[in-house]
Scaffold this motif. Structure first.
Motif, mmCIF file in Angstrom:
data_model
loop_
_atom_site.group_PDB
_atom_site.id
_atom_site.type_symbol
_atom_site.label_atom_id
_atom_site.label_comp_id
_atom_site.label_asym_id
_atom_site.label_seq_id
_atom_site.Cartn_x
_atom_site.Cartn_y
_atom_site.Cartn_z
ATOM 1 N N SER A 1 12.751 -5.200 -10.269
ATOM 2 C CA SER A 1 11.767 -4.529 -10.946
ATOM 3 C C SER A 1 12.125 -4.270 -12.353
ATOM 4 O O SER A 1 10.986 -4.043 -13.334
ATOM 5 C CB SER A 1 11.594 -3.230 -10.035
ATOM 6 N N SER A 2 13.263 -4.262 -12.882
ATOM 7 C CA SER A 2 13.654 -3.615 -13.870
ATOM 8 C C SER A 2 13.395 -4.662 -15.172
ATOM 9 O O SER A 2 12.862 -4.388 -16.257
ATOM 10 C CB SER A 2 15.262 -3.678 -14.024
ATOM 11 N N ASP A 3 13.584 -5.887 -14.748
ATOM 12 C CA ASP A 3 13.085 -6.805 -15.981
ATOM 13 C C ASP A 3 12.558 -8.349 -15.377
ATOM 14 O O ASP A 3 12.099 -9.166 -16.172
ATOM 15 C CB ASP A 3 14.509 -7.409 -16.729
ATOM 16 N N ASN B 1 16.244 -0.311 -5.485
ATOM 17 C CA ASN B 1 17.244 -0.602 -6.530
ATOM 18 C C ASN B 1 16.409 -1.604 -7.491
ATOM 19 O O ASN B 1 16.492 -2.852 -6.924
ATOM 20 C CB ASN B 1 18.465 -1.377 -5.743
ATOM 21 N N ARG B 2 16.178 -1.091 -8.679
ATOM 22 C CA ARG B 2 15.420 -1.920 -9.264
ATOM 23 C C ARG B 2 16.003 -3.178 -10.240
ATOM 24 O O ARG B 2 15.511 -3.967 -10.800
ATOM 25 C CB ARG B 2 14.501 -0.915 -10.313
ATOM 26 N N GLY C 1 20.512 -5.145 -3.399
ATOM 27 C CA GLY C 1 20.588 -3.648 -2.661
ATOM 28 C C GLY C 1 19.858 -3.964 -1.446
ATOM 29 O O GLY C 1 19.636 -4.600 -0.739
ATOM 30 N N ASP C 2 19.718 -2.712 -0.964
ATOM 31 C CA ASP C 2 19.176 -2.209 0.247
ATOM 32 C C ASP C 2 17.609 -2.378 0.351
ATOM 33 O O ASP C 2 17.242 -1.725 -0.343
ATOM 34 C CB ASP C 2 19.715 -0.903 1.008
ATOM 35 N N PHE C 3 17.212 -3.153 1.096
ATOM 36 C CA PHE C 3 15.763 -3.505 1.285
ATOM 37 C C PHE C 3 15.326 -2.758 2.566
ATOM 38 O O PHE C 3 15.433 -3.079 3.551
ATOM 39 C CB PHE C 3 15.629 -4.884 1.590
ATOM 40 N N GLY C 4 14.867 -1.551 2.357
ATOM 41 C CA GLY C 4 14.378 -0.540 3.336
ATOM 42 C C GLY C 4 12.898 -0.841 3.927
ATOM 43 O O GLY C 4 12.995 0.085 4.809
ATOM 44 N N SER C 5 12.291 -1.403 3.140
ATOM 45 C CA SER C 5 11.062 -1.340 3.758
ATOM 46 C C SER C 5 10.673 -2.901 4.033
ATOM 47 O O SER C 5 10.697 -3.686 2.924
ATOM 48 C CB SER C 5 9.837 -1.047 2.781
ATOM 49 N N TRP C 6 9.874 -3.356 5.066
ATOM 50 C CA TRP C 6 9.514 -4.595 5.471
ATOM 51 C C TRP C 6 8.276 -4.570 6.181
ATOM 52 O O TRP C 6 7.691 -3.847 6.763
ATOM 53 C CB TRP C 6 10.686 -5.028 6.631
ATOM 54 N N GLY C 7 7.713 -5.880 5.507
ATOM 55 C CA GLY C 7 6.337 -6.399 6.268
ATOM 56 C C GLY C 7 6.517 -6.771 7.689
ATOM 57 O O GLY C 7 7.725 -6.849 8.150
ATOM 58 N N SER D 1 0.894 -1.294 -0.089
ATOM 59 C CA SER D 1 0.071 -0.188 -0.159
ATOM 60 C C SER D 1 0.890 1.177 -0.119
ATOM 61 O O SER D 1 1.867 1.194 0.476
ATOM 62 C CB SER D 1 -0.954 0.037 1.255
ATOM 63 N N ARG D 2 0.312 2.432 -0.409
ATOM 64 C CA ARG D 2 0.681 3.703 -0.613
ATOM 65 C C ARG D 2 2.165 3.775 -1.642
ATOM 66 O O ARG D 2 2.949 4.720 -1.359
ATOM 67 C CB ARG D 2 1.252 3.944 0.747
ATOM 68 N N PHE D 3 2.550 2.653 -2.360
ATOM 69 C CA PHE D 3 3.372 2.565 -3.434
ATOM 70 C C PHE D 3 3.136 1.476 -4.429
ATOM 71 O O PHE D 3 2.202 0.478 -4.201
ATOM 72 C CB PHE D 3 4.912 2.411 -2.973
ATOM 73 N N THR D 4 3.494 1.670 -5.661
ATOM 74 C CA THR D 4 3.480 0.490 -6.454
ATOM 75 C C THR D 4 4.539 -0.361 -6.570
ATOM 76 O O THR D 4 5.630 -0.303 -6.878
ATOM 77 C CB THR D 4 3.516 1.298 -8.008
ATOM 78 N N LEU D 5 3.902 -1.670 -6.202
ATOM 79 C CA LEU D 5 4.818 -2.778 -5.923
ATOM 80 C C LEU D 5 5.777 -2.999 -7.266
ATOM 81 O O LEU D 5 7.034 -3.431 -7.150
ATOM 82 C CB LEU D 5 4.109 -4.177 -5.584
ATOM 83 N N ASP D 6 5.553 -2.662 -8.376
ATOM 84 C CA ASP D 6 6.130 -2.915 -9.409
ATOM 85 C C ASP D 6 7.191 -2.304 -9.720
ATOM 86 O O ASP D 6 8.188 -2.534 -10.604
ATOM 87 C CB ASP D 6 5.101 -2.790 -11.038
#
Length: 122
Positions: free
Chosen positions: A53-55, A101-102, A107-113, A25-30
């Motif tokens: 995300s890139s490919d 980091n697409r 990369g750094d995973f800054g958001s977690w569930g 939520s609050r962002f586009t996962l793709d």
């Protein structure tokens, strides 16, 4: 603020299956690289799977290759981890996380569930 919510965990017998979901939520996962991680009691957190995300490249830990499948439903802004042929050693709390980091899963995973418990036991 980015929010991720996992669901789908539970108790399953060895050889069984579960499908974990991670809704954003609050962002586009793709637009983000998404990873699944797990942490068992007394062990370090480990990466399970990741999709860039890139490919859309998808990666799996050796321990889950051939058993787990990572998929993405952009319309629902949700990713899934289909887990088949589960083993007791798959028991852990599973987390999804997002990285800006697409193009890489390193990369750094800054958001977690908040995590969802998976227990594989007879």
């Amino acid at each position: 603020q980015v929010q991720l919510v996992e669901s789908g965990g539970g108790l399953v017998q060895p050889g069984g299956s579960l499908r974990l979901s991670c809704a954003a939520s609050r962002f586009t996962l793709d637009y983000y690289t998404i990873g699944w991680f797990r942490q068992a009691p007394g062990k370090e957190r480990e990466g399970v799977s990741c999709i860039t995300s890139s490919d859309g490249s998808t990666y799996y830990a050796d321990s889950v290759k051939g058993r787990f499948t990572f998929s993405r439903d952009n319309a629902k802004n949700t990713v899934y981890l289909q887990m088949n042929s589960l083993k007791p050693e798959d028991t852990a709390v599973y987390y999804c996380a997002a990285s800006r980091n697409r193009g890489t899963c390193h990369g750094d995973f800054g958001s977690w569930g908040q995590g969802t418990q998976v227990t594989v036991s007879s």
